[in-house]
Write a protein that holds these residues in place. Structure first.
Motif, PDB file in Angstrom:
ATOM      1  N   PHE A  74      68.257  20.597  15.547  1.00 29.73           N
ATOM      2  CA  PHE A  74      67.733  21.619  15.600  1.00 29.73           C
ATOM      3  C   PHE A  74      67.821  23.111  14.794  1.00 29.73           C
ATOM      4  O   PHE A  74      66.760  23.760  14.673  1.00 29.73           O
ATOM      5  N   ARG A  97      64.794  25.130  13.058  1.00 30.36           N
ATOM      6  CA  ARG A  97      65.364  27.158  12.649  1.00 30.36           C
ATOM      7  C   ARG A  97      65.075  27.299  11.751  1.00 30.36           C
ATOM      8  O   ARG A  97      64.133  28.592  11.578  1.00 30.36           O
ATOM      9  N   SER A 123      61.780  23.561  27.495  1.00 34.33           N
ATOM     10  CA  SER A 123      62.412  23.273  28.588  1.00 34.33           C
ATOM     11  C   SER A 123      61.588  23.351  29.916  1.00 34.33           C
ATOM     12  O   SER A 123      61.602  22.677  30.694  1.00 34.33           O
ATOM     13  N   CYS A 164      61.815  25.924  21.661  1.00 34.26           N
ATOM     14  CA  CYS A 164      62.627  25.451  22.934  1.00 34.26           C
ATOM     15  C   CYS A 164      62.400  26.126  24.434  1.00 34.26           C
ATOM     16  O   CYS A 164      62.827  25.217  25.110  1.00 34.26           O
ATOM     17  N   TRP A 222      60.595  28.572  16.825  1.00 34.15           N
ATOM     18  CA  TRP A 222      61.866  27.761  17.365  1.00 34.15           C
ATOM     19  C   TRP A 222      62.591  28.153  18.499  1.00 34.15           C
ATOM     20  O   TRP A 222      62.333  27.474  19.159  1.00 34.15           O
ATOM     21  N   GLN A 223      62.430  29.321  18.638  1.00 29.31           N
ATOM     22  CA  GLN A 223      63.492  30.115  20.051  1.00 29.31           C
ATOM     23  C   GLN A 223      61.354  29.805  21.066  1.00 29.31           C
ATOM     24  O   GLN A 223      61.971  29.210  21.848  1.00 29.31           O
TER      25      GLN A 223
END
Length: 223
Positions: free
Chosen positions: A145, A149, A165, A161, A157-158
């Motif tokens: 991960f 990033r 979820s 993520c 990347w954020q």
């Protein structure tokens, strides 16, 4: 060997901290004992907190080291320790052994042609609730991960993520658990390491593995 700063090994024993799976590390350490007569006191990490647990222990013991040799199954954390002055500065880090990050899928549920083209595709609705990964705070998943990033940039990347979820990607305690769940058919697809895929195949699970292509990561052991 990579010795901890301030540590002076000697006598007839050596203390080894290793995040390598015990099933692989133990026979090698036992052979070392047989060939040298030096007793090895091995401290292993748990699957759930791979490498991170031992790294934190080494940091805590920096001024009063108890370990003679740190055998890590991923280079990223070793270099973190070196940067913090935990490791002996006059001993080079040795790299060896290779494993890769891979897709693992249940062959009764998916065909190779149905695999996602990339990790970013895991956020598509067709994979909702069908994917499992190890908790990305520890071990090779955390390293992977962090590499992603750096490759993609923080913003992309954020967003990825958060989308993982939202798409119901399951997180579990370790790559071996990923393989077990996929093998039992509880999920169709997982992200794991090549050695865990091989272990699952040896155990007769209906799985297959494949490197990740453009999202691939090669992971080396270090001493």
């Amino acid at each position: 060997v990579l010795l901890l700063a301030g540590c002076s090994p000697g006598g007839d024993s050596v203390t080894v901290y290793t995040s390598q799976d015990q099933v692989y590390a133990e026979p090698i350490l036992q052979r070392f004992e047989q060939e040298t007569g030096i007793r090895v006191r091995a401290i292993y990490d748990s699957e759930a907190v791979k490498t991170v647990g031992l790294v934190n222990r080494l940091i805590a013991e920096k001024n009063h080291p108890r370990c003679d040799l740190f055998w890590s199954n991923e280079a990223f954390r070793t270099h973190q320790l070196a940067a913090r002055g935990v490791l002996a500065a006059d001993v080079p880090i040795e790299s060896f052994g290779v494993r890769t990050r891979q897709w693992v899928w249940n062959t009764n549920l998916l065909g190779r042609a149905e695999l996602p083209p990339s990790l970013t595709a895991l956020t598509n609705v067709q994979w909702r609730g069908k994917v499992v990964i190890a908790l990305p705070l520890f071990g090779s998943t955390a390293t992977h991960f962090q590499v992603l990033r750096q490759r993609w940039g923080a913003a992309k990347w954020q967003a990825w993520c958060r989308a993982l979820s939202a798409n119901g990607v399951m997180t579990v305690d370790g790559n071996s658990v990923v393989v077990q769940l996929v093998g039992r058919g509880e999920v169709a697809l997982g992200l794991t390491d090549s050695d865990d895929v091989r272990a699952g195949l040896r155990n007769g699970l209906p799985i297959a593995g494949q490197p990740l292509g453009r999202d691939a990561l090669t992971i080396r052991n270090t001493l």
